[in-house]
Write a protein that holds these residues in place. Structure first.
Motif, mmCIF file in Angstrom:
data_model
loop_
_atom_site.group_PDB
_atom_site.id
_atom_site.type_symbol
_atom_site.label_atom_id
_atom_site.label_comp_id
_atom_site.label_asym_id
_atom_site.label_seq_id
_atom_site.Cartn_x
_atom_site.Cartn_y
_atom_site.Cartn_z
ATOM 1 N N VAL A 171 0.834 -1.205 0.000
ATOM 2 C CA VAL A 171 0.000 0.000 0.000
ATOM 3 C C VAL A 171 0.873 1.262 0.000
ATOM 4 C CG1 VAL A 171 -1.673 1.336 1.350
ATOM 5 C CG2 VAL A 171 -2.025 -1.119 0.992
ATOM 6 N N ARG A 172 1.927 1.285 0.824
ATOM 7 C CA ARG A 172 2.844 2.442 0.822
ATOM 8 C C ARG A 172 3.451 2.638 -0.569
ATOM 9 N NH1 ARG A 172 4.870 0.318 5.607
ATOM 10 N NH2 ARG A 172 6.684 -0.459 4.504
ATOM 11 N N ASN A 173 3.880 1.546 -1.166
ATOM 12 C CA ASN A 173 4.519 1.614 -2.474
ATOM 13 C C ASN A 173 3.529 2.076 -3.549
ATOM 14 O OD1 ASN A 173 6.859 1.274 -4.086
ATOM 15 N ND2 ASN A 173 5.995 -0.635 -4.875
ATOM 16 N N LEU A 174 2.300 1.579 -3.500
ATOM 17 C CA LEU A 174 1.280 2.000 -4.466
ATOM 18 C C LEU A 174 0.971 3.490 -4.325
ATOM 19 C CD1 LEU A 174 -1.213 -0.987 -4.444
ATOM 20 C CD2 LEU A 174 0.072 -0.132 -6.411
ATOM 21 N N LYS A 175 0.875 3.977 -3.092
ATOM 22 C CA LYS A 175 0.614 5.408 -2.878
ATOM 23 C C LYS A 175 1.736 6.267 -3.456
ATOM 24 C CE LYS A 175 -2.187 5.073 1.322
ATOM 25 N NZ LYS A 175 -2.163 5.289 2.786
ATOM 26 N N ARG A 176 2.987 5.870 -3.202
ATOM 27 C CA ARG A 176 4.127 6.632 -3.742
ATOM 28 C C ARG A 176 4.108 6.607 -5.267
ATOM 29 N NH1 ARG A 176 8.045 4.229 0.586
ATOM 30 N NH2 ARG A 176 8.014 2.500 -0.859
ATOM 31 N N THR A 177 3.872 5.436 -5.831
ATOM 32 C CA THR A 177 3.851 5.306 -7.284
ATOM 33 C C THR A 177 2.724 6.137 -7.877
ATOM 34 O OG1 THR A 177 4.788 3.078 -7.118
ATOM 35 C CG2 THR A 177 3.686 3.646 -9.175
ATOM 36 N N PHE A 178 1.568 6.103 -7.259
ATOM 37 C CA PHE A 178 0.407 6.879 -7.705
ATOM 38 C C PHE A 178 0.767 8.366 -7.783
ATOM 39 C CE2 PHE A 178 -3.838 8.792 -6.646
ATOM 40 C CZ PHE A 178 -4.514 8.360 -7.781
ATOM 41 N N ASP A 179 1.444 8.867 -6.765
ATOM 42 C CA ASP A 179 1.838 10.277 -6.745
ATOM 43 C C ASP A 179 2.929 10.588 -7.771
ATOM 44 O OD1 ASP A 179 -0.004 10.920 -4.790
ATOM 45 O OD2 ASP A 179 1.419 10.625 -3.139
#
Length: 164
Positions: free
Chosen positions: A35-43
Motif C-alpha cells: 500500500v505504501r509503495n502503491l501510494k508513492r507510485t500513484f503520486d
C-alpha cells in the motif's frame, strides 16, 4: 484415546495455530509495504496508476533479453526515428503487445503511451516500436535502488525473522 495421543493432537493444533498467526503477521507486513509503495507510485505518476503499469510492461519487454543472459549490442540511431532511443539494442514492443500483456483495452493503452511519450519516459520509433527511454531508466532505476529495493529487502528480513 490415550493421554499421550491427546497431548500430541493438542501440540499439533497449537503448532497449526501458531503457523497461521505467523502467516497473518507476514501477510500484514507485506500488505503495508504494498500500500505504501502503491501510494508513492500513484503520486509519482501524476495520480494515474495505469502509467507505471504500462511503463513497467514496456521496460520489462525491452529488457527481457538481458534476463536470458544476452548482452546488449550497440546500434546506430536511425535518422528516421521520431524520438531517438537509447543506443543500446532493446527488444521492441508495440501498443498491441502491451495491451495483450496487460489485458487493458488497446485504445486506453494507446492514449496512456502517448502520455508516457510526452513525459519523455517512452520513445516511439517511426515503425511504432516502443522503447523505455534512458531518462526513465535512470529516474526509476535510481528510485528502485535508493528506496524501494532496500525497503523490500528489509521487509523480507523481518518476514524471515517472524517465520523462524
Amino acid at each position: 484415546m490415550t493421554p499421550t495421543g491427546r497431548a500430541d493432537g493438542d501440540a499439533e493444533e497449537a503448532a497449526r495455530h501458531e503457523t497461521q498467526r505467523t502467516l497473518r503477521s507476514v501477510a500484514l507486513l507485506l500488505a503495508r509495504y504494498q500500500v505504501r509503495n502503491l501510494k508513492r507510485t500513484f503520486d509519482e505518476f501524476e495520480r494515474d496508476i495505469l502509467l507505471p503499469i504500462l511503463l513497467g510492461e514496456i521496460a520489462l519487454h525491452n529488457l527481457g533479453e538481458r534476463e536470458n543472459g544476452l548482452e546488449f549490442v550497440e546500434r546506430m540511431p536511425d535518422p528516421d526515428d521520431d524520438a531517438p532511443c537509447d543506443t543500446r539494442s532493446l527488444r521492441p514492443c508495440n501498443a498491441y503487445s502491451i495491451a495483450a500483456a496487460t489485458g487493458l483495452p488497446r485504445e486506453t493503452v494507446r492514449r496512456k503511451i502517448g502520455r508516457l511519450i510526452e513525459l519523455g519516459w517512452i520513445n516511439r520509433r517511426h515503425n511504432g516500436h516502443l522503447y523505455v527511454s534512458s531518462d526513465a531508466l535512470a529516474k526509476f532505476g535510481e528510485l528502485l535502488c535508493s528506496r524501494e529495493l532496500p525497503e523490500l529487502l528489509a521487509i523480507a528480513d523481518r518476514a524471515r525473522r517472524l517465520m523462524k
